[in-house]
Write a protein that holds these residues in place. Structure first.
Motif, PDB file in Angstrom:
ATOM      1  N   THR A  86      29.719  17.230  41.488  1.00 30.59           N
ATOM      2  CA  THR A  86      28.264  17.209  41.588  1.00 30.59           C
ATOM      3  C   THR A  86      27.791  15.792  41.890  1.00 30.59           C
ATOM      4  O   THR A  86      28.534  14.812  41.704  1.00 30.59           O
ATOM      5  CB  THR A  86      27.610  17.664  40.279  1.00 30.59           C
ATOM      6  OG1 THR A  86      27.870  16.678  39.256  1.00 30.59           O
ATOM      7  CG2 THR A  86      28.143  19.020  39.832  1.00 30.59           C
ATOM      8  N   VAL A  87      26.561  15.684  42.376  1.00 29.01           N
ATOM      9  CA  VAL A  87      26.001  14.352  42.651  1.00 29.01           C
ATOM     10  C   VAL A  87      25.996  13.516  41.377  1.00 29.01           C
ATOM     11  O   VAL A  87      26.407  12.342  41.385  1.00 29.01           O
ATOM     12  CB  VAL A  87      24.576  14.473  43.233  1.00 29.01           C
ATOM     13  CG1 VAL A  87      23.961  13.085  43.412  1.00 29.01           C
ATOM     14  CG2 VAL A  87      24.594  15.230  44.550  1.00 29.01           C
ATOM     15  N   ALA A  88      25.545  14.104  40.287  1.00 24.18           N
ATOM     16  CA  ALA A  88      25.499  13.361  39.021  1.00 24.18           C
ATOM     17  C   ALA A  88      26.881  12.869  38.622  1.00 24.18           C
ATOM     18  O   ALA A  88      27.029  11.739  38.127  1.00 24.18           O
ATOM     19  CB  ALA A  88      24.914  14.255  37.919  1.00 24.18           C
ATOM     20  N   ASP A  89      27.896  13.708  38.855  1.00 28.19           N
ATOM     21  CA  ASP A  89      29.260  13.327  38.490  1.00 28.19           C
ATOM     22  C   ASP A  89      29.727  12.108  39.284  1.00 28.19           C
ATOM     23  O   ASP A  89      30.247  11.146  38.717  1.00 28.19           O
ATOM     24  CB  ASP A  89      30.225  14.491  38.735  1.00 28.19           C
ATOM     25  CG  ASP A  89      30.104  15.593  37.693  1.00 28.19           C
ATOM     26  OD1 ASP A  89      29.508  15.325  36.630  1.00 28.19           O
ATOM     27  OD2 ASP A  89      30.591  16.708  37.953  1.00 28.19           O
ATOM     28  N   GLN A 140      27.854   8.826  38.465  1.00 26.72           N
ATOM     29  CA  GLN A 140      28.335   8.249  37.210  1.00 26.72           C
ATOM     30  C   GLN A 140      29.724   7.637  37.382  1.00 26.72           C
ATOM     31  O   GLN A 140      29.997   6.521  36.914  1.00 26.72           O
ATOM     32  CB  GLN A 140      28.376   9.339  36.124  1.00 26.72           C
ATOM     33  CG  GLN A 140      28.843   8.837  34.754  1.00 26.72           C
ATOM     34  CD  GLN A 140      27.942   7.765  34.184  1.00 26.72           C
ATOM     35  OE1 GLN A 140      26.717   7.849  34.284  1.00 26.72           O
ATOM     36  NE2 GLN A 140      28.527   6.720  33.593  1.00 26.72           N
ATOM     37  N   LYS A 141      30.586   8.346  38.078  1.00 26.55           N
ATOM     38  CA  LYS A 141      31.977   7.906  38.244  1.00 26.55           C
ATOM     39  C   LYS A 141      32.083   6.602  39.027  1.00 26.55           C
ATOM     40  O   LYS A 141      32.860   5.707  38.663  1.00 26.55           O
ATOM     41  CB  LYS A 141      32.765   9.011  38.949  1.00 26.55           C
ATOM     42  CG  LYS A 141      34.228   8.684  39.226  1.00 26.55           C
ATOM     43  CD  LYS A 141      34.907   9.872  39.909  1.00 26.55           C
ATOM     44  CE  LYS A 141      36.364   9.590  40.249  1.00 26.55           C
ATOM     45  NZ  LYS A 141      36.994  10.751  40.938  1.00 26.55           N
ATOM     46  N   HIS A 142      31.311   6.463  40.102  1.00 29.55           N
ATOM     47  CA  HIS A 142      31.497   5.341  41.017  1.00 29.55           C
ATOM     48  C   HIS A 142      30.466   4.226  40.869  1.00 29.55           C
ATOM     49  O   HIS A 142      30.710   3.106  41.337  1.00 29.55           O
ATOM     50  CB  HIS A 142      31.486   5.841  42.465  1.00 29.55           C
ATOM     51  CG  HIS A 142      32.587   6.807  42.770  1.00 29.55           C
ATOM     52  ND1 HIS A 142      33.922   6.470  42.668  1.00 29.55           N
ATOM     53  CD2 HIS A 142      32.546   8.113  43.167  1.00 29.55           C
ATOM     54  CE1 HIS A 142      34.660   7.526  42.994  1.00 29.55           C
ATOM     55  NE2 HIS A 142      33.856   8.527  43.295  1.00 29.55           N
ATOM     56  N   PHE A 178      18.589  11.434  47.781  1.00 25.85           N
ATOM     57  CA  PHE A 178      17.582  10.910  46.848  1.00 25.85           C
ATOM     58  C   PHE A 178      18.164  10.821  45.436  1.00 25.85           C
ATOM     59  O   PHE A 178      17.969   9.827  44.726  1.00 25.85           O
ATOM     60  CB  PHE A 178      16.338  11.802  46.821  1.00 25.85           C
ATOM     61  CG  PHE A 178      15.591  11.897  48.128  1.00 25.85           C
ATOM     62  CD1 PHE A 178      15.817  10.996  49.158  1.00 25.85           C
ATOM     63  CD2 PHE A 178      14.655  12.905  48.324  1.00 25.85           C
ATOM     64  CE1 PHE A 178      15.126  11.091  50.359  1.00 25.85           C
ATOM     65  CE2 PHE A 178      13.960  13.004  49.520  1.00 25.85           C
ATOM     66  CZ  PHE A 178      14.194  12.100  50.543  1.00 25.85           C
ATOM     67  N   GLU A 179      18.886  11.861  45.048  1.00 26.29           N
ATOM     68  CA  GLU A 179      19.464  11.887  43.699  1.00 26.29           C
ATOM     69  C   GLU A 179      20.527  10.815  43.530  1.00 26.29           C
ATOM     70  O   GLU A 179      20.658  10.206  42.463  1.00 26.29           O
ATOM     71  CB  GLU A 179      20.063  13.262  43.416  1.00 26.29           C
ATOM     72  CG  GLU A 179      20.636  13.398  42.013  1.00 26.29           C
ATOM     73  CD  GLU A 179      21.259  14.758  41.741  1.00 26.29           C
ATOM     74  OE1 GLU A 179      21.931  14.908  40.682  1.00 26.29           O
ATOM     75  OE2 GLU A 179      21.098  15.679  42.572  1.00 26.29           O
ATOM     76  N   ALA A 180      21.290  10.546  44.596  1.00 29.24           N
ATOM     77  CA  ALA A 180      22.419   9.619  44.502  1.00 29.24           C
ATOM     78  C   ALA A 180      22.010   8.154  44.666  1.00 29.24           C
ATOM     79  O   ALA A 180      22.805   7.254  44.390  1.00 29.24           O
ATOM     80  CB  ALA A 180      23.470   9.968  45.555  1.00 29.24           C
TER      81      ALA A 180
END
Length: 328
Positions: A200-203, A206-208, A230-232
């Motif tokens: 997911t975008v959220a994942d 957060q990861k990178h 937009f989310e990223a």
């Protein structure tokens, strides 16, 4: 000269082999013996939509925008090129400009550059539209050394060039892809791959980026995917996209204070507006390529001029990896 023309617009069967008059040289232009051309999404859109797309030429028309070839005549006022020069560019196939799917074409000297010395004609023909698009988008998004940059569609025509240019400009580059072949190419080109089908975008934000978001996003997918961009994005981040023909809720961009850059690289050709910038970009890109920092990826299948319909089908199928090139 031999050319493939469309007498009407529609599916890939509309191309017809015919003989037309070789263009006559005129001031500010060069006559090029075309060696190769590549297929871009916009070429297919013009072929399908015709007059429903404002930039389409009237039928009968010679389509094709990207080319590499050899100069056979030089018009009055042209000082940067000479007979026999190997050049590349994006200089026809829309409005009143004859395209590349012919043995010869007339090209505005402002729109072309000397071909990278270490590339074949086929490789050089794959570059102009996508390289100019990627370069313009990254520059307008003010990419800087050390930034975290996300490229959506990093195995596609524009995306795989944007990915490499972002690395050349010193960014930490991440890129989305949708399968093993795509993510493998992204890694091979030097970016960290993200499988958008499984993360997911959220994942991946957060990861990178530890949740902060990406400083610059080059979205070569665009459309509804802009909501993912937009989310990223980081607060006050920069987004460049090549696909924005849609209605979209900009609330996500508003609350992050994002800047959105829409790249439409055909403007200089359509409006004769700052055409020399395209030649300058292609010259700089050639230098980057000759220094070993950028390379085009070509599809495995090859096509002759008479097989242009099959080349369009290949791009439309989504089964290829890299640019589809036609030998003229």
């Amino acid at each position: 000269m031999k050319a493939m023309i469309v007498n009407e617009f529609g599916d890939s069967s509309v191309f017809t082999s015919t003989e037309i008059a070789k263009p006559e040289i005129k001031p500010g232009h060069v006559l090029v013996r075309v060696a190769a051309s590549s297929v871009n999404t916009v070429d297919m859109m013009i072929r399908q939509m015709g007059p429903d797309l404002p930039l389409s030429p009237p039928a009968p028309a010679v389509l094709g925008m990207d080319f590499a070839g050899i100069i056979e005549a030089v018009g009055e006022g042209v000082t940067d090129f000479a007979l026999g020069d190997e050049v590349y560019g994006c200089a026809g196939g829309l409005a009143d400009l004859q395209g590349t799917l012919a043995e010869y074409m007339l090209a505005d000297a402002k729109l072309i550059a000397n071909k990278p010395k270490n590339l074949s004609m086929r490789e050089a023909a794959a570059l102009p539209l996508v390289a100019i698009t990627a370069y313009e988008g990254l520059k307008r998004a003010q990419v800087k050394e050390g930034q975290n940059v996300l490229v959506h569609g990093g195995s596609g025509g524009v995306g795989h060039i944007a990915l490499q240019l972002a690395r050349y400009f010193g960014a930490n580059v991440f890129s989305t892809g949708g399968g093993d072949a795509q993510t493998a190419l992204i890694e091979e080109l030097g970016a960290t791959s993200i499988n958008y089908k499984t993360e997911t975008v959220a994942d991946y934000v957060q990861k990178h980026t530890q949740g902060a978001g990406f400083d610059v996003i080059f979205d070569s997918v665009g459309g509804a995917n802009l909501l993912n961009s937009f989310e990223a994005a980081a607060l006050n981040g920069q987004i460049a996209t090549t696909v924005s023909l849609l209605e979209l809720d900009l609330s996500g961009a508003h609350f992050k204070g994002l800047s959105l850059h829409v790249v439409f690289m055909l403007i200089p050709m359509l409006h004769d507006h700052k055409r020399e910038v395209h030649g300058q970009i292609l010259t700089e890109v050639a230098g980057i390529i000759e220094a070993g920092h950028l390379r085009p990826v070509l599809d495995d299948l090859t096509f002759s001029l008479e097989e242009v319909g099959k080349a369009h089908d290949r791009l439309a199928s989504g089964q290829g990896l890299g640019k589809v090139v036609i030998d003229i």
